[in-house]
Design a protein around this motif. Sequence first.
Motif, short mmCIF file in Angstrom:
data_model
loop_
_atom_site.label_atom_id
_atom_site.label_comp_id
_atom_site.label_asym_id
_atom_site.label_seq_id
_atom_site.Cartn_x
_atom_site.Cartn_y
_atom_site.Cartn_z
N LEU A 1 8.25 12.24 9.22
CA LEU A 1 7.76 12.01 7.63
C LEU A 1 8.47 13.06 6.80
N VAL A 2 8.99 12.57 5.98
CA VAL A 2 9.55 13.35 4.62
C VAL A 2 8.69 13.42 3.40
N ALA A 3 8.29 12.20 2.89
CA ALA A 3 7.18 12.05 2.12
C ALA A 3 6.83 10.61 1.95
N ASP A 4 5.53 10.37 1.37
CA ASP A 4 4.99 9.12 1.32
C ASP A 4 4.18 9.39 -0.17
N ILE A 5 3.84 8.06 -0.37
CA ILE A 5 3.08 7.96 -1.92
C ILE A 5 2.24 6.74 -1.78
N THR A 6 0.96 6.84 -2.10
CA THR A 6 0.12 5.78 -2.27
C THR A 6 0.34 4.60 -3.21
N GLY A 7 -0.46 3.54 -3.39
CA GLY A 7 -0.28 2.61 -4.12
C GLY A 7 -0.57 2.99 -5.75
N GLY A 8 -1.24 3.97 -5.75
CA GLY A 8 -1.83 4.74 -6.99
C GLY A 8 -0.85 5.93 -7.63
N GLY A 9 -0.10 6.24 -6.86
CA GLY A 9 1.16 7.14 -7.09
C GLY A 9 0.89 8.64 -6.59
N ILE A 10 0.05 8.85 -5.63
CA ILE A 10 -0.10 10.07 -5.08
C ILE A 10 0.62 10.37 -4.11
N ASN B 1 0.87 -1.26 -0.17
CA ASN B 1 -0.01 0.21 -0.07
C ASN B 1 0.94 1.28 0.11
N VAL B 2 0.76 2.15 0.90
CA VAL B 2 1.68 3.33 1.04
C VAL B 2 3.06 2.81 1.35
N MET B 3 3.85 3.67 0.76
CA MET B 3 5.32 3.49 0.87
C MET B 3 5.92 5.00 1.13
N GLY B 4 6.71 5.10 2.13
CA GLY B 4 7.45 6.50 2.42
C GLY B 4 8.67 6.44 3.02
N TRP B 5 9.26 7.61 3.15
CA TRP B 5 10.55 7.93 3.88
C TRP B 5 10.49 8.82 4.99
N TYR B 6 11.05 8.54 5.97
CA TYR B 6 11.16 9.29 7.09
C TYR B 6 12.73 9.58 7.39
N LYS C 1 9.08 20.10 0.28
CA LYS C 1 8.57 20.60 -0.88
C LYS C 1 9.28 21.42 -1.97
N GLY C 2 9.16 20.91 -3.31
CA GLY C 2 9.79 21.65 -4.34
C GLY C 2 11.32 21.03 -4.52
N ARG C 3 11.74 20.49 -3.59
CA ARG C 3 13.27 19.89 -3.59
C ARG C 3 13.43 18.45 -3.57
N PHE C 4 12.37 17.77 -2.84
CA PHE C 4 12.29 16.38 -2.97
C PHE C 4 11.17 15.97 -4.05
N THR C 5 11.66 14.45 -4.50
CA THR C 5 10.61 13.88 -5.38
C THR C 5 10.40 12.52 -4.96
N ILE C 6 9.26 12.28 -4.74
CA ILE C 6 9.10 10.56 -4.33
C ILE C 6 8.48 10.00 -5.47
N SER C 7 8.84 8.60 -6.13
CA SER C 7 8.32 7.88 -6.79
C SER C 7 8.45 6.30 -6.46
N ARG C 8 7.72 5.29 -7.27
CA ARG C 8 7.84 4.24 -6.83
C ARG C 8 7.65 3.29 -8.09
N ASP C 9 8.30 2.09 -8.06
CA ASP C 9 7.87 1.11 -9.34
C ASP C 9 7.11 0.01 -8.55
N ASN C 10 5.96 -0.16 -8.85
CA ASN C 10 4.99 -0.98 -8.00
C ASN C 10 5.47 -2.67 -8.56
N ALA C 11 5.99 -2.62 -9.82
CA ALA C 11 6.56 -3.98 -10.12
C ALA C 11 7.63 -4.74 -9.36
N LYS C 12 8.26 -3.65 -8.77
CA LYS C 12 9.67 -3.94 -8.15
C LYS C 12 9.56 -3.61 -6.55
N ASN C 13 8.52 -3.42 -6.20
CA ASN C 13 7.98 -3.14 -4.88
C ASN C 13 9.12 -2.25 -4.40
N THR C 14 9.29 -1.10 -5.22
CA THR C 14 10.56 -0.13 -4.76
C THR C 14 10.01 1.25 -4.60
#
Length: 121
Positions: A46-55, A31-36, A63-76
């Motif tokens: 909390l630094v950033a998190d991202i839902t399974g749908g990519g939100i 489900n949600v993945m994040g960085w603390y 904000k404006g400096r960091f970008t969170i992303s994920r690869d669901n196929a790799k659970n990364t």
Amino acid sequence: VQLQASGGGLVQAGGSLRLSCAASGNIFRVNVMGWYRQAPGKQRELVADITGGGIPNYADSVKGRFTISRDNAKNTVYLQMNSLNPEDTAVYYCKARLSLYTGPFYYTDYWGQGTLVTVSS
């Protein structure tokens, strides 16, 4: 289940780093993945998190400096950190809320081991 974080290191102010965290094991769904992060003498935040749908969701300080992303196929999950400053120095932890094949509708939070980011002035 293991969360393996990597990518930390020493960087000068204004520089960039990219953190990665891969979840592995008997995982049914993530489900949600994040960085603390936790700086010396401070609470983990909390630094950033991202839902399974990519939100994504960000702390105001990044904000404006960091970008969170994920690869669901790799659970990364990834954290691209730009315009780093000394206040970003901390141990960064990844977290994933996931379920296992043994209990596919029961979600639990798992933490990675932490990776140190040091920003010099």
